[in-house]
Design a protein around this motif. Structure first.
Motif, mmCIF file in Angstrom:
data_model
loop_
_atom_site.group_PDB
_atom_site.id
_atom_site.type_symbol
_atom_site.label_atom_id
_atom_site.label_comp_id
_atom_site.label_asym_id
_atom_site.label_seq_id
_atom_site.Cartn_x
_atom_site.Cartn_y
_atom_site.Cartn_z
ATOM 1 N N ILE A 1 0.925 -1.186 0.046
ATOM 2 C CA ILE A 1 0.147 0.116 -0.265
ATOM 3 C C ILE A 1 0.756 1.249 0.103
ATOM 4 C CG2 ILE A 1 -1.823 1.389 1.357
ATOM 5 C CD1 ILE A 1 -2.788 -1.364 2.405
ATOM 6 N N THR A 2 0.515 2.236 -0.792
ATOM 7 C CA THR A 2 1.043 3.540 -0.714
ATOM 8 C C THR A 2 0.068 4.511 -0.632
ATOM 9 O OG1 THR A 2 2.917 2.722 -2.486
ATOM 10 C CG2 THR A 2 2.498 5.192 -2.147
ATOM 11 N N ASP A 3 0.291 5.724 0.226
ATOM 12 C CA ASP A 3 -0.702 6.551 0.631
ATOM 13 C C ASP A 3 -0.073 7.699 -0.260
ATOM 14 O OD1 ASP A 3 -1.658 9.259 1.272
ATOM 15 O OD2 ASP A 3 -1.834 8.508 3.463
ATOM 16 N N LYS B 1 4.844 4.736 2.579
ATOM 17 C CA LYS B 1 4.675 3.333 2.447
ATOM 18 C C LYS B 1 4.884 2.583 3.864
ATOM 19 C CE LYS B 1 6.052 1.487 -1.564
ATOM 20 N NZ LYS B 1 4.554 1.320 -2.106
ATOM 21 N N HIS C 1 3.794 3.138 6.989
ATOM 22 C CA HIS C 1 2.739 2.862 8.184
ATOM 23 C C HIS C 1 2.548 1.309 8.836
ATOM 24 C CE1 HIS C 1 1.467 6.904 8.265
ATOM 25 N NE2 HIS C 1 1.534 6.933 6.965
ATOM 26 N N TYR D 1 0.562 -0.942 6.273
ATOM 27 C CA TYR D 1 0.737 -0.886 5.114
ATOM 28 C C TYR D 1 1.232 -1.902 4.118
ATOM 29 C CZ TYR D 1 -0.921 3.999 4.739
ATOM 30 O OH TYR D 1 -1.726 5.179 4.644
#
Length: 108
Positions: free
Chosen positions: A18-20, A38, A40, A43
């Protein structure tokens, strides 16, 4: 060799990298490392590792992602540009791989 690289693989798992994107864009704009987008704690969820069936091949694996009942992504590992053995050989040529290390290949 391919055989040595394949023998080094203890199992397979599915990961969601996951990437914000908003945080990544802000970090880029500020000239800061992207790892905050990336990094957290939640993530990169990882499935329970599994073994291939006797005589099975990673090329036969299929994966998909459903979000709230809607299919967002689906692919076959046979579509990978670089095979598992090639990736293990390359990574082990530039870093030490230890038991328990996880290599994420990205989506085929």
């Amino acid at each position: 060799t391919d055989a040595a690289a394949a023998a080094a693989v203890a199992g397979y798992a599915l990961a969601l990298d996951i990437t914000d994107r908003d945080e990544q864009t802000e970090a880029k704009r500020a000239g800061m490392p992207w790892s905050v987008a990336k990094g957290h704690d939640s993530y990169c969820p990882l499935s329970t590792p599994f073994l291939l069936p006797e005589g099975g091949s990673w090329r036969e694996l299929r994966m998909w992602l459903d979000v709230n009942g809607t299919r967002r992504q689906e692919c076959s590992c046979a579509e990978m540009i670089h095979g598992v053995e090639e990736l293990v050989r390359f990574c082990s040529s530039v870093m030490t791989l230890e038991p328990g290390d996880v290599l994420l290949t990205g989506t085929p």
